[in-house]
Design a protein around this motif. Structure first.
Motif, mmCIF file in Angstrom:
data_model
loop_
_atom_site.group_PDB
_atom_site.id
_atom_site.type_symbol
_atom_site.label_atom_id
_atom_site.label_comp_id
_atom_site.label_asym_id
_atom_site.label_seq_id
_atom_site.Cartn_x
_atom_site.Cartn_y
_atom_site.Cartn_z
ATOM 1 N N GLU A 63 -7.610 -7.159 -37.822
ATOM 2 C CA GLU A 63 -6.640 -6.048 -37.930
ATOM 3 C C GLU A 63 -6.820 -5.071 -36.769
ATOM 4 O O GLU A 63 -5.844 -4.591 -36.186
ATOM 5 C CB GLU A 63 -6.816 -5.327 -39.266
ATOM 6 C CG GLU A 63 -6.360 -6.148 -40.479
ATOM 7 C CD GLU A 63 -6.571 -5.385 -41.783
ATOM 8 O OE1 GLU A 63 -6.622 -4.145 -41.735
ATOM 9 O OE2 GLU A 63 -6.697 -6.044 -42.828
ATOM 10 N N ILE A 64 -8.082 -4.759 -36.451
ATOM 11 C CA ILE A 64 -8.353 -3.841 -35.324
ATOM 12 C C ILE A 64 -7.828 -4.444 -34.032
ATOM 13 O O ILE A 64 -7.207 -3.757 -33.202
ATOM 14 C CB ILE A 64 -9.871 -3.560 -35.220
ATOM 15 C CG1 ILE A 64 -10.359 -2.806 -36.454
ATOM 16 C CG2 ILE A 64 -10.207 -2.802 -33.941
ATOM 17 C CD1 ILE A 64 -11.875 -2.660 -36.531
ATOM 18 N N PHE A 65 -8.080 -5.749 -33.864
ATOM 19 C CA PHE A 65 -7.644 -6.428 -32.644
ATOM 20 C C PHE A 65 -6.119 -6.406 -32.513
ATOM 21 O O PHE A 65 -5.582 -6.137 -31.431
ATOM 22 C CB PHE A 65 -8.157 -7.882 -32.663
ATOM 23 C CG PHE A 65 -7.808 -8.676 -31.441
ATOM 24 C CD1 PHE A 65 -8.538 -8.539 -30.277
ATOM 25 C CD2 PHE A 65 -6.723 -9.548 -31.447
ATOM 26 C CE1 PHE A 65 -8.206 -9.273 -29.134
ATOM 27 C CE2 PHE A 65 -6.391 -10.281 -30.323
ATOM 28 C CZ PHE A 65 -7.136 -10.129 -29.158
ATOM 29 N N ARG A 66 -5.427 -6.695 -33.618
ATOM 30 C CA ARG A 66 -3.959 -6.723 -33.579
ATOM 31 C C ARG A 66 -3.382 -5.339 -33.290
ATOM 32 O O ARG A 66 -2.302 -5.217 -32.706
ATOM 33 C CB ARG A 66 -3.404 -7.255 -34.909
ATOM 34 C CG ARG A 66 -3.711 -8.736 -35.147
ATOM 35 C CD ARG A 66 -2.988 -9.267 -36.387
ATOM 36 N NE ARG A 66 -3.484 -10.592 -36.753
ATOM 37 C CZ ARG A 66 -4.239 -10.839 -37.812
ATOM 38 N NH1 ARG A 66 -4.598 -9.852 -38.624
ATOM 39 N NH2 ARG A 66 -4.656 -12.076 -38.063
ATOM 40 N N ALA A 67 -4.117 -4.314 -33.735
ATOM 41 C CA ALA A 67 -3.616 -2.939 -33.535
ATOM 42 C C ALA A 67 -3.799 -2.456 -32.101
ATOM 43 O O ALA A 67 -3.132 -1.504 -31.668
ATOM 44 C CB ALA A 67 -4.324 -1.996 -34.501
ATOM 45 N N ALA A 68 -4.664 -3.111 -31.366
ATOM 46 C CA ALA A 68 -4.912 -2.696 -29.979
ATOM 47 C C ALA A 68 -3.691 -3.040 -29.123
ATOM 48 O O ALA A 68 -3.205 -4.172 -29.174
ATOM 49 C CB ALA A 68 -6.159 -3.380 -29.443
ATOM 50 N N PRO A 69 -3.185 -2.090 -28.305
ATOM 51 C CA PRO A 69 -1.959 -2.353 -27.532
ATOM 52 C C PRO A 69 -2.145 -3.438 -26.475
ATOM 53 O O PRO A 69 -1.348 -4.362 -26.377
ATOM 54 C CB PRO A 69 -1.635 -0.996 -26.900
ATOM 55 C CG PRO A 69 -2.914 -0.210 -26.954
ATOM 56 C CD PRO A 69 -3.678 -0.713 -28.126
ATOM 57 N N ARG A 70 -3.191 -3.342 -25.676
ATOM 58 C CA ARG A 70 -3.447 -4.361 -24.638
ATOM 59 C C ARG A 70 -4.956 -4.623 -24.577
ATOM 60 O O ARG A 70 -5.665 -4.025 -23.764
ATOM 61 C CB ARG A 70 -2.950 -3.895 -23.266
ATOM 62 C CG ARG A 70 -1.433 -3.900 -23.137
ATOM 63 C CD ARG A 70 -0.989 -3.519 -21.715
ATOM 64 N NE ARG A 70 -1.503 -4.426 -20.706
ATOM 65 C CZ ARG A 70 -0.941 -5.600 -20.407
ATOM 66 N NH1 ARG A 70 0.136 -6.004 -21.063
ATOM 67 N NH2 ARG A 70 -1.452 -6.366 -19.456
ATOM 68 N N PRO A 71 -5.457 -5.522 -25.456
ATOM 69 C CA PRO A 71 -6.908 -5.774 -25.481
ATOM 70 C C PRO A 71 -7.398 -6.320 -24.145
ATOM 71 O O PRO A 71 -6.730 -7.141 -23.513
ATOM 72 C CB PRO A 71 -7.074 -6.815 -26.586
ATOM 73 C CG PRO A 71 -5.794 -6.800 -27.355
ATOM 74 C CD PRO A 71 -4.728 -6.352 -26.409
ATOM 75 N N HIS A 72 -8.570 -5.862 -23.734
ATOM 76 C CA HIS A 72 -9.202 -6.363 -22.512
ATOM 77 C C HIS A 72 -9.948 -7.669 -22.804
ATOM 78 O O HIS A 72 -10.082 -8.087 -23.957
ATOM 79 C CB HIS A 72 -10.189 -5.324 -21.966
ATOM 80 C CG HIS A 72 -9.511 -4.074 -21.499
ATOM 81 N ND1 HIS A 72 -10.206 -2.987 -21.030
ATOM 82 C CD2 HIS A 72 -8.193 -3.728 -21.426
ATOM 83 C CE1 HIS A 72 -9.362 -2.029 -20.691
ATOM 84 N NE2 HIS A 72 -8.139 -2.454 -20.921
ATOM 85 N N ALA A 73 -10.493 -8.278 -21.736
ATOM 86 C CA ALA A 73 -11.252 -9.534 -21.889
ATOM 87 C C ALA A 73 -12.431 -9.351 -22.833
ATOM 88 O O ALA A 73 -12.753 -10.237 -23.623
ATOM 89 C CB ALA A 73 -11.745 -10.015 -20.524
ATOM 90 N N GLN A 74 -13.051 -8.142 -22.780
ATOM 91 C CA GLN A 74 -14.215 -7.890 -23.638
ATOM 92 C C GLN A 74 -13.849 -8.026 -25.113
ATOM 93 O O GLN A 74 -14.604 -8.591 -25.907
ATOM 94 C CB GLN A 74 -14.772 -6.483 -23.340
ATOM 95 C CG GLN A 74 -15.937 -6.061 -24.207
ATOM 96 C CD GLN A 74 -17.192 -6.899 -24.008
ATOM 97 O OE1 GLN A 74 -17.276 -7.670 -23.050
ATOM 98 N NE2 GLN A 74 -18.133 -6.780 -24.920
#
Length: 697
Positions: free
Chosen positions: A78-89
């Motif tokens: 859920e946290i990942f999906r909420a992130a607008p543009r996740p970085h490689a990390q």
């Protein structure tokens, strides 16, 4: 009667996490999160303060939920999906979480999504994804990841190369892995261990040993992980000198604190035949897990010290250590060798009680155990119940039927094996040819031998040629067997000639018997059984002086006869008897029982065959000598100690002699007992005065 309601304690108040106004969000997340509830509270506060929008904070939230807190992977998604543009990390954290949660396909899918979103992977991404490919043995995907790493200029990074080596080796491309290894200008211990792990998984034990020797020559430091791999390889190959060097190194450098390393060292000694050294290490261990117990028990079993294996297993039970599959297989193997039916049955019931998964190895060990105890019904039942089978399972069943006098049934099972599209192996054909040999199926055996290479692509080995010599020799075709040996495309060994010599004894063929011994002496001059066979041939045809002359040759050369030994299991205890041995505490009663048996057998028409007596026995002692053969003593003890009607099971180290075979047939009739005797070659099931071998053994 009335009951007062129980007073329940008040629910504990939820722990509130207080955020200091100037606290570092990363420190708060990593130090104060203990539960998923803590994470929810901190996450809510970070959203209120706006800090949750920062990529570094979001990644730390993701790391905490995905990797640090158990059972919180869904929240991490859920946290990942909420992130607008996740970085490689962020992708790396989630890929690692999928790997940890045994979801490699999801990890691979996330990597593809990362590429689709044009997020450039870093060296850690490639390392993680290559681990996924290793786990899935996905060579094609691994090659594509490798190509992408090259495009990104990261294929030379040590992290990535180590993972590439592991991936290629895990997928069976050890040569490619080695090329990558050799190209590296600088190799750290992780790189070396990756190459060792690759050879280890491929079972290339020789390469593991050679690689380590090269490492020593270059003076490169190694660690405990390296030594465990090398010790395992030394054990599999019997390279004792290097294993002992590692043992000295472990002792000198105080590495005995490493439990896994000591276990590997112990296992190496056991597999190299140094079982007593292994036991000393085992006894010195401050604590022992199931792996250590299993390694020691397996060592005893492989060294044919089966009684010690069973004794140690009893100690393991007292120590309340739960056995694993390796333990069970070793114990079943020991029970099979000893003919310890009751002990093996207990192991089978334990497997059922504990609902242990019957793997192919464990199921096959059960089949082998029952077959070697002469219980073919139980062996067949176990085979039918196995969820998975391989060619080895079929081969063990075929061999079991063959040695238990069910040659035609063995051939039927072989036909069924072919119908179910299992490819026969060289081991399968040893069982099939043995079945033909024991059943006197000469023509069928010759057809099957010819079909090995022409139809199944299996090249005959020396063992298969030996089976053919046995097939012809047992059938009385001694001259044909001799010419078969002379026309073999490979050099016959002592076993092949010994097989012919044994057939010469059955059919009292002196000429080919003498030629066989002459050939054997060139190859193995000190095997006592060969001289005994020729001596017995002379005795059977009345050439007593020649028989004595052969025995005298043995004495001159310092060759001692292997004593006949028989084992019998009663109430879970193994009893051992030697020919004419009076060391048993109840020997008086046993000899008295033997005399009773012989008296009753003579009334049934038995005439002792004194040709089977010791040659140095006086004429009036020959009958007593024959009556005190080890299997007769064991059978007498079984009649004394077992309840009426119980099956008597005896295992013997030598071939049953003609006198004992005749006597046991009559005992089964006179005493109304079923008697199962396993000798060096096969099983004899005696019942109502007849034998399953139909006097063809």
């Amino acid at each position: 009667m009335t009951y007062a309601p129980a007073v329940l304690p008040a629910k504990p108040a939820p722990r509130l996490v207080q955020l200091p106004p100037a606290a570092n969000p990363k420190t708060i997340i990593l130090e104060q999160c203990r539960t998923l509830r803590d994470l929810h509270q901190i996450h809510a506060r970070l959203i209120m303060t706006g800090a949750a929008r920062l990529p570094s904070v979001a990644e730390n939230l993701l790391e905490c939920s995905a990797l640090l807190l158990p059972g919180s992977l869904d929240y991490a998604l859920e946290i990942f999906r909420a992130a607008p543009r996740p970085h490689a990390q962020a992708y790396n954290i989630l890929i690692r979480a999928f790997i940890r949660n045994n979801a490699p396909q999801e990890a691979l899918g996330l990597f593809l999504r990362m590429l689709a979103c044009s997020v450039p992977p870093d060296k850690h991404t490639f390392s993680c994804v290559l681990k996924v490919c290793s786990r899935l043995c996905a060579l094609r995907d691994g090659k594509q990841v490798h190509a992408h790493a090259v495009k990104c200029g990261l294929a030379s990074e040590e992290f990535v190369v180590n993972s590439l080596i592991h991936m290629y080796a895990s997928c069976g491309e050890v040569v490619v892995a080695r090329k990558l290894f050799d190209r590296m200008p600088k190799r750290g211990i992780v790189t070396w261990n990756a190459m060792f792990a690759g050879y280890f998984k491929a079972g290339d034990w020789g390469e593991v040993v050679e690689l380590f020797r090269g490492m020593l020559e270059l003076g490169i430091a190694f660690d405990e992980v390296t030594l465990i791999s090398v010790l395992t390889a030394c054990g599999r190959m019997g390279v004792l000198d290097l294993g002992e060097w590692i043992g000295d190194y472990v002792e000198a450098n105080g590495l005995k604190r490493c439990h896994n390393l000591v276990t590997a060292l112990m296992d190496m000694f056991a597999k190299c035949g140094e079982v007593d050294k292994a036991r000393r290490l085992f006894d010195e261990m401050p604590s022992r897990d199931v792996v250590a117990w299993s390694a020691m028990i397996s060592g005893y079993s492989q060294a044919n010290r089966c009684q010690e294996a069973l004794a140690l297993f009893h100690v393991m039970q007292k120590a309340k250590v739960e056995p694993n599959e390796v333990t069970m297989v070793s114990i079943l193997s020991s029970c099979a060798d000893l003919g310890a039916l009751e002990m093996g049955k207990w192991v089978h019931s334990y497997i059922k009680r504990k609902r242990l998964h019957v793997t192919v190895n464990l199921g096959t060990a059960l089949i082998d155990f029952y077959a070697k105890c002469g219980c073919m019904e139980s062996a067949l039942e176990t085979f039918e119940e196995m969820p998975n089978k391989n060619a080895w399972s079929w081969s063990v069943l075929i061999q079991g039927l063959a040695s238990n006098g069910q040659g035609r049934e063995a051939l039927k099972v072989f036909s069924l094996m072919l119908e179910t599209e299992f490819q026969p192996t060289d081991v399968t054909f040893i069982g099939v040819l043995s079945a033909c040999s024991h059943a006197g199926l000469v023509e069928e055996g010759q057809i099957l031998f010819d079909s090995m290479s022409s139809e199944y692509g299996v090249q005959p080995r020396i063992a298969h040629y030996g089976c053919m010599v046995d097939l012809l020799g047992r059938a009385g075709l001694i001259e044909e067997a001799y010419h078969f040996i002379k026309s073999m495309p490979i050099e016959p060994n002592a076993v092949v000639w010994r097989t012919l010599l044994a057939s010469c004894k059955i059919h009292k063929n002196v000429n080919f018997g003498e030629e066989s011994l002459k050939q054997i002496i060139k190859l193995e001059p000190r095997h006592s059984g060969d001289y005994i066979l020729l001596s017995n041939i002379y005795a059977l045809v009345g050439r007593w002086e020649d028989a004595v002359s052969v025995r005298n040759q043995m004495k001159e050369k310092g060759i001692t006869k292997i004593p006949g030994c028989s084992l019998i299991e009663l109430d879970g205890t193994i009893f051992e008897f030697f020919a004419e041995d009076s060391s048993h505490p109840q020997s008086k009663e046993i000899f008295s029982k033997v005399n009773e048996i012989i008296t009753k057998l003579k009334l049934a028409g038995y005439v002792p065959n004194i040709a089977e007596a010791r040659l140095d026995a006086e004429e009036d002692e020959k009958e007593v000598s024959v009556s005190h053969h080890s299997e007769k003593l064991a059978i007498a003890f079984g009649l004394m100690k077992s309840p009426p009607g119980a099956v008597i099971r005896v295992s013997k180290n030598l071939r049953v002699c003609t006198d004992c075979h005749l006597a046991t047939k009559l005992i089964s009739k006179v005493y109304k007992r079923e008697i199962v005797v396993r000798d060096r070659n096969r099983f004899h099931h005696f019942k109502d005065g007849s034998c399953s071998c139909t006097d063809y053994w």
